[in-house]
Design a protein around this motif. Structure first.
Motif, PDB file in Angstrom:
ATOM      1  N   UNK A 146      -7.883   5.461 -10.236  1.00 17.81           N
ATOM      2  CA  UNK A 146      -8.825   5.690  -9.149  1.00 17.81           C
ATOM      3  C   UNK A 146      -8.286   5.275  -7.797  1.00 17.81           C
ATOM      4  N   UNK A 147      -7.337   4.343  -7.802  1.00 13.43           N
ATOM      5  CA  UNK A 147      -6.680   3.871  -6.579  1.00 13.43           C
ATOM      6  C   UNK A 147      -5.436   3.112  -7.017  1.00 13.43           C
ATOM      7  N   UNK A 148      -4.504   2.929  -6.088  1.00 17.52           N
ATOM      8  CA  UNK A 148      -3.282   2.212  -6.431  1.00 17.52           C
ATOM      9  C   UNK A 148      -3.602   0.736  -6.686  1.00 17.52           C
ATOM     10  N   UNK A 149      -2.795   0.111  -7.521  1.00 16.91           N
ATOM     11  CA  UNK A 149      -2.974  -1.299  -7.855  1.00 16.91           C
ATOM     12  C   UNK A 149      -2.158  -2.122  -6.866  1.00 16.91           C
ATOM     13  N   UNK A 237       8.651   7.488  -8.798  1.00 24.80           N
ATOM     14  CA  UNK A 237       8.050   6.380  -8.069  1.00 24.80           C
ATOM     15  C   UNK A 237       7.204   6.948  -6.925  1.00 24.80           C
ATOM     16  N   UNK A 238       5.958   6.505  -6.821  1.00 27.66           N
ATOM     17  CA  UNK A 238       5.058   6.967  -5.761  1.00 27.66           C
ATOM     18  C   UNK A 238       5.381   6.256  -4.452  1.00 27.66           C
ATOM     19  N   UNK A 239       5.530   7.032  -3.354  1.00 35.71           N
ATOM     20  CA  UNK A 239       5.811   6.468  -2.035  1.00 35.71           C
ATOM     21  C   UNK A 239       4.598   6.515  -1.118  1.00 35.71           C
ATOM     22  N   UNK A 240       3.805   7.573  -1.214  1.00 31.87           N
ATOM     23  CA  UNK A 240       2.620   7.714  -0.367  1.00 31.87           C
ATOM     24  C   UNK A 240       2.208   9.174  -0.256  1.00 31.87           C
ATOM     25  N   UNK A 241       1.032   9.401   0.315  1.00 36.46           N
ATOM     26  CA  UNK A 241       0.556  10.777   0.511  1.00 36.46           C
ATOM     27  C   UNK A 241       1.069  11.309   1.844  1.00 36.46           C
ATOM     28  N   UNK A 242       1.526  12.562   1.824  1.00 34.21           N
ATOM     29  CA  UNK A 242       2.097  13.131   3.041  1.00 34.21           C
ATOM     30  C   UNK A 242       1.047  13.259   4.140  1.00 34.21           C
ATOM     31  N   UNK A 256       1.131   3.446   2.603  1.00 38.08           N
ATOM     32  CA  UNK A 256       0.989   2.821   1.282  1.00 38.08           C
ATOM     33  C   UNK A 256       2.123   1.826   1.005  1.00 38.08           C
ATOM     34  N   UNK A 257       3.327   2.144   1.498  1.00 37.96           N
ATOM     35  CA  UNK A 257       4.459   1.241   1.307  1.00 37.96           C
ATOM     36  C   UNK A 257       4.243  -0.066   2.061  1.00 37.96           C
ATOM     37  N   UNK A 258       3.732   0.036   3.293  1.00 36.19           N
ATOM     38  CA  UNK A 258       3.465  -1.160   4.093  1.00 36.19           C
ATOM     39  C   UNK A 258       2.321  -1.974   3.483  1.00 36.19           C
ATOM     40  N   UNK A 259       1.310  -1.278   2.962  1.00 38.17           N
ATOM     41  CA  UNK A 259       0.178  -1.967   2.332  1.00 38.17           C
ATOM     42  C   UNK A 259       0.632  -2.786   1.128  1.00 38.17           C
ATOM     43  N   UNK A 260       1.554  -2.207   0.341  1.00 33.82           N
ATOM     44  CA  UNK A 260       2.070  -2.928  -0.830  1.00 33.82           C
ATOM     45  C   UNK A 260       2.814  -4.186  -0.405  1.00 33.82           C
ATOM     46  N   UNK A 261       3.551  -4.108   0.707  1.00 33.65           N
ATOM     47  CA  UNK A 261       4.282  -5.272   1.211  1.00 33.65           C
ATOM     48  C   UNK A 261       3.321  -6.370   1.656  1.00 33.65           C
ATOM     49  N   UNK A 262       2.302  -6.003   2.432  1.00 29.53           N
ATOM     50  CA  UNK A 262       1.362  -7.000   2.953  1.00 29.53           C
ATOM     51  C   UNK A 262       0.546  -7.628   1.825  1.00 29.53           C
TER      52      UNK A 262
END
Length: 345
Positions: A146-149, A237-242, A256-262
């Motif tokens: 439903x959403x990324x973990x 590997x998922x990177x993000x939505x275009x 999404x990549x920045x969100x995973x880092x934070x």
């Protein structure tokens, strides 16, 4: 309530709550003469829509998941997802196909509070998992979709379940693939790439977006707007939505990549978005759910971003980040909220 699909007589069951009655309605639709059922999309990336899905293809999808997880007749599953959406419907179909015993629990954030005995299978959203960490050891096979973990949730899962052999997976899929077509293990051995099911192959288009060929559930090649890195013909590997990509000063940024880092550093929900800016085109900002905090501001300011332009130009706190009914961040609605706070954007 409990439905035993190995010994089902729907007329002998008592559907009392509003959610149970929705399950009853779906069971009757499934048992009807029609070859299709209606499914509603979440609306997380656009206007929600309803479309028809062939029952045969839903069964094919159920078989793939049940086989991958090794589910067998008589195993116990827990339904705690809305049955308006494919995620909830597929939990019911998997139970029908594999003759499982299905526990029905009204969808909520704190849904397994009363769970005391082990169950074999459950599907949850990340928010549901966040509020059920102390019960995860009772679920032998858990899939999260439903959403990324987030990274913070992954860490919480590992901290709450040290040494536990139960399996937890993140899913990849969409309504058009009849729930998920690939899983990525989070526990006990964390994986970096999603692995597609048998008879599912993946490739890239010229934009770097994922193309899926899953003939058991859809005869067409499915074109996504998901930017991915391909490892081989069934791992990615998922990177993000275009359509979420932010163009700031000519640089493309994957939020999404920045969100995973934070989220490795803070537990709050975090969303990066771009708002209109005269000089940059789009100004990168980060929206944090919760009360304004100087501590969180300092944490984000101190982070080592890969690129200088990855550091947000502004940090905004809001009480609640909007989500769709199945738990996904509603970026469209969030943009509206932020634009109302910044009328010139």
């Amino acid at each position: 309530m409990l439905i035993d699909f190995n010994n089902l007589n729907i007329n002998q069951l008592s559907f009392n709550t509003e959610f149970e009655k929705k399950v009853e309605a779906f069971l009757k639709e499934w048992d009807s003469d029609g070859n299709t059922v209606q499914v509603q999309t979440s609306g997380s990336t656009g206007v929600p829509k309803i479309f028809e899905i062939e029952k045969k293809k839903m069964i094919n999808s159920a078989v793939m998941t049940c086989n991958f997880l090794g589910l067998k007749e008589g195993d116990t599953a827990l339904l705690c997802l809305p049955v308006e959406y494919i995620s909830g419907k597929m939990m019911v179909v998997r139970s029908i196909e594999r003759k499982l015993k299905l526990l029905i629990s009204d969808p909520s954030l704190r849904l397994v509070e009363s769970l005391e005995e082990e169950i074999d299978f459950c599907a949850m959203t990340p928010l549901q998992v966040e509020n059920s960490l102390d019960k995860l050891h009772l679920i032998k096979n858990l899939i999260i979709g439903g959403a990324s973990v987030s990274e913070s949730l992954k860490n919480k899962i590992l901290q709450m379940n040290p040494g536990v052999s139960n399996r937890i997976f993140e899913t990849y899929g969409m309504s058009e693939t009849l729930s998920h077509i690939a899983l990525k293990q989070l526990m006990p051995e964390p994986e970096e790439y999603f692995t597609a099911f048998e008879n599912v192959s993946v490739s890239l288009d010229d934009r770097g977006c994922l193309k899926i060929f899953a003939p058991n559930v859809n005869t067409e090649i499915l074109q996504t707007n998901d930017l991915v890195e391909i490892k081989n013909d069934n791992q990615f590997k998922f990177l993000g939505r275009i359509d979420n990509v932010i163009n700031s000063g000519g640089a493309k940024i994957f939020p999404e990549t920045l969100e995973a880092l934070v989220k490795k550093e803070i537990s709050n929900e975090v969303v990066f978005i771009g708002i209109k800016d005269e000089s940059l085109g789009q100004k990168l900002i980060v929206v944090i759910e919760g009360n304004e905090s100087e501590t969180l501001k300092k944490i984000i300011s101190a982070l080592s971003f890969e690129k200088k332009f990855h550091k947000p130009k502004e940090i905004i706190f809001i009480n609640k980040i909007p989500r769709t009914p199945n738990g996904k961040v509603n970026r469209i609605e969030l943009h509206k909220i932020i634009n109302s706070l910044n009328p010139d954007s």
